[in-house]
Write a protein that holds these residues in place. Sequence first.
Motif, PDB file in Angstrom:
ATOM      1  N   LYS A  34       7.728-131.140 -90.627  1.00 58.72           N
ATOM      2  CA  LYS A  34       9.154-130.816 -90.549  1.00 58.72           C
ATOM      3  C   LYS A  34       9.903-131.490 -91.685  1.00 58.72           C
ATOM      4  CE  LYS A  34      11.687-132.990 -87.484  1.00 58.72           C
ATOM      5  NZ  LYS A  34      12.318-133.436 -86.216  1.00 58.72           N
ATOM      6  N   TYR A  49      10.160-125.895 -90.689  1.00 57.93           N
ATOM      7  CA  TYR A  49       8.850-126.291 -90.187  1.00 57.93           C
ATOM      8  C   TYR A  49       7.779-125.548 -90.970  1.00 57.93           C
ATOM      9  CZ  TYR A  49      11.368-128.340 -86.262  1.00 57.93           C
ATOM     10  OH  TYR A  49      12.208-129.100 -85.491  1.00 57.93           O
ATOM     11  N   ASN A  63      14.728-123.353 -87.893  1.00 61.28           N
ATOM     12  CA  ASN A  63      15.359-123.157 -86.588  1.00 61.28           C
ATOM     13  C   ASN A  63      16.735-122.531 -86.718  1.00 61.28           C
ATOM     14  OD1 ASN A  63      16.421-125.573 -87.679  1.00 61.28           O
ATOM     15  ND2 ASN A  63      16.877-126.383 -85.646  1.00 61.28           N
ATOM     16  N   GLY A  66      15.765-118.683 -86.433  1.00 61.34           N
ATOM     17  CA  GLY A  66      14.330-118.449 -86.217  1.00 61.34           C
ATOM     18  C   GLY A  66      13.687-117.721 -87.375  1.00 61.34           C
ATOM     19  N   TRP A 146      18.677-122.790 -83.229  1.00 59.15           N
ATOM     20  CA  TRP A 146      17.814-122.835 -82.063  1.00 59.15           C
ATOM     21  C   TRP A 146      17.270-124.248 -81.872  1.00 59.15           C
ATOM     22  CZ3 TRP A 146      15.770-118.225 -79.458  1.00 59.15           C
ATOM     23  CH2 TRP A 146      16.325-117.020 -79.947  1.00 59.15           C
ATOM     24  N   ALA A 148      14.290-126.573 -81.413  1.00 55.91           N
ATOM     25  CA  ALA A 148      12.893-126.409 -81.829  1.00 55.91           C
ATOM     26  C   ALA A 148      12.006-127.491 -81.237  1.00 55.91           C
ATOM     27  CB  ALA A 148      12.798-126.443 -83.350  1.00 55.91           C
ATOM     28  N   THR A 149      10.805-127.081 -80.816  1.00 53.63           N
ATOM     29  CA  THR A 149       9.797-127.998 -80.303  1.00 53.63           C
ATOM     30  C   THR A 149       8.455-127.647 -80.918  1.00 53.63           C
ATOM     31  OG1 THR A 149      10.973-128.130 -78.175  1.00 53.63           O
ATOM     32  CG2 THR A 149       8.695-128.935 -78.227  1.00 53.63           C
ATOM     33  N   GLU A 150       7.771-128.640 -81.475  1.00 57.53           N
ATOM     34  CA  GLU A 150       6.456-128.402 -82.060  1.00 57.53           C
ATOM     35  C   GLU A 150       5.412-128.228 -80.952  1.00 57.53           C
ATOM     36  OE1 GLU A 150       5.535-131.473 -84.840  1.00 57.53           O
ATOM     37  OE2 GLU A 150       7.474-131.310 -85.870  1.00 57.53           O
ATOM     38  N   LEU A 159       5.523-123.202 -83.028  1.00 61.11           N
ATOM     39  CA  LEU A 159       6.902-123.672 -82.958  1.00 61.11           C
ATOM     40  C   LEU A 159       7.609-122.919 -81.841  1.00 61.11           C
ATOM     41  CD1 LEU A 159       9.054-125.497 -84.338  1.00 61.11           C
ATOM     42  CD2 LEU A 159       9.768-123.458 -85.611  1.00 61.11           C
ATOM     43  N   GLN A 160       8.125-123.663 -80.863  1.00 56.53           N
ATOM     44  CA  GLN A 160       8.881-123.074 -79.757  1.00 56.53           C
ATOM     45  C   GLN A 160      10.368-123.199 -80.043  1.00 56.53           C
ATOM     46  OE1 GLN A 160       7.809-123.785 -75.486  1.00 56.53           O
ATOM     47  NE2 GLN A 160       9.809-124.788 -75.407  1.00 56.53           N
ATOM     48  N   LEU A 161      11.078-122.083 -79.948  1.00 53.69           N
ATOM     49  CA  LEU A 161      12.521-122.045 -80.191  1.00 53.69           C
ATOM     50  C   LEU A 161      13.232-121.618 -78.918  1.00 53.69           C
ATOM     51  CD1 LEU A 161      12.541-120.285 -83.683  1.00 53.69           C
ATOM     52  CD2 LEU A 161      12.731-122.735 -83.221  1.00 53.69           C
TER      53      LEU A 161
END
Length: 380
Positions: A34, A49, A63, A66, A146, A148-150, A159-161
């Motif tokens: 990141k 990311y 993010n 997206g 958004w 963001a979570t790795e 990558l979760q948004l």
Amino acid sequence: MKKITFLFTALMALAIFSCSKTSKEQTMISTISKEIFGELPDGQTAELYTLTNANGMTVNITNYGGIITKLTAQDKKGEWADVVLGFDTLQPYLAEHPFFGALVGRYGNRIAKGKFKLNGTEYNLAINNGPNSLHGGKKGFDKVLWKATEVKKDSTVGLQLEYTSKDMEEGYPGNLTVKVVYTLANDNSLTIDYTATTDKETVLNLTNHSYFNLSGLKNDILGHEVSILSDSIVPVGADLIPTGKLRAVEGTPFDFRKPTVVGAGINKTEDEQIKNGGGYDHCWVIKRSESGLIPFATVKDPESGRFMEVFTTEPAVQFYTGNFLDGSLKGKNATFSKRFGLCLETEHYPDSPNQPQFPSTSLKPGETYHTTTMYKFSAK
């Protein structure tokens, strides 16, 4: 003495082999990193990311919106190159651009005159495309930040948004909670998984708007070979709104049931649909014999050998050939001229909220919206 020397040599060779093997194994690991991408006008920070798989394929996602800013694929010589249109910095994404790489919502594609009725109530949307609403309005999901979570697993990196769209944002009813997960796997596939829930009935049609150019941004896409598993399209009027009926592709420039060069029929303006779209800017109905994730399209650049397969759970795809690109935008060492990229936006049909004969895009409280699309890259 000879035995000792031989044993020592063998042990050294084994040690070197083990170190080499360990080093190779260390490089064959998927990673995610990141960095700061830039600052938004309201002071928030956008992040970028970088997802890298064990083969060296990379995907860059911010993010902000997206957006996929970069995606690399190998040619037949094994050389990597970026194959999506976009920019190296945040600022051009904050200005006007044609949805390069973005998540699109709440409603991908057009809604006629920015109006629809749901349970007897008429909703008025933001107008941003002639008299119509396009891709969620003036501030759709492509223009928000958004959370963001790795996500890291044994053989994938992702990558979760997450974003919550408030009731009546851009005119759409319901507080909508959306989660989108990008996953890069070691088979050189990028999967986009969308889920959403609402507390009030609404309409929803999520997609990604990446422009692909498998030449590595060297040439336009007129020489690309495309196949689409579809027997019919959703014809549109001059305003690009569906007429409400389907049209068979057989005997028309829209027949991509076998790999066909994009440039072969794109300028046949004697066909009214080609004229209305300024080329290809239409929704193809995917031919299905089963539900779930199925392969439905391929794209190949004959010169480089880069090959892309596309899979989806959706009923249709908008195939767009960059007809409105005019050379005014530049990025990543390329000028984005007309037909410099192509999109395969997996979706429901355009204007479905106003066309009851089309598959429904309604989402009710207690239901979960879920759809998946995958792009897989190789070389031939």
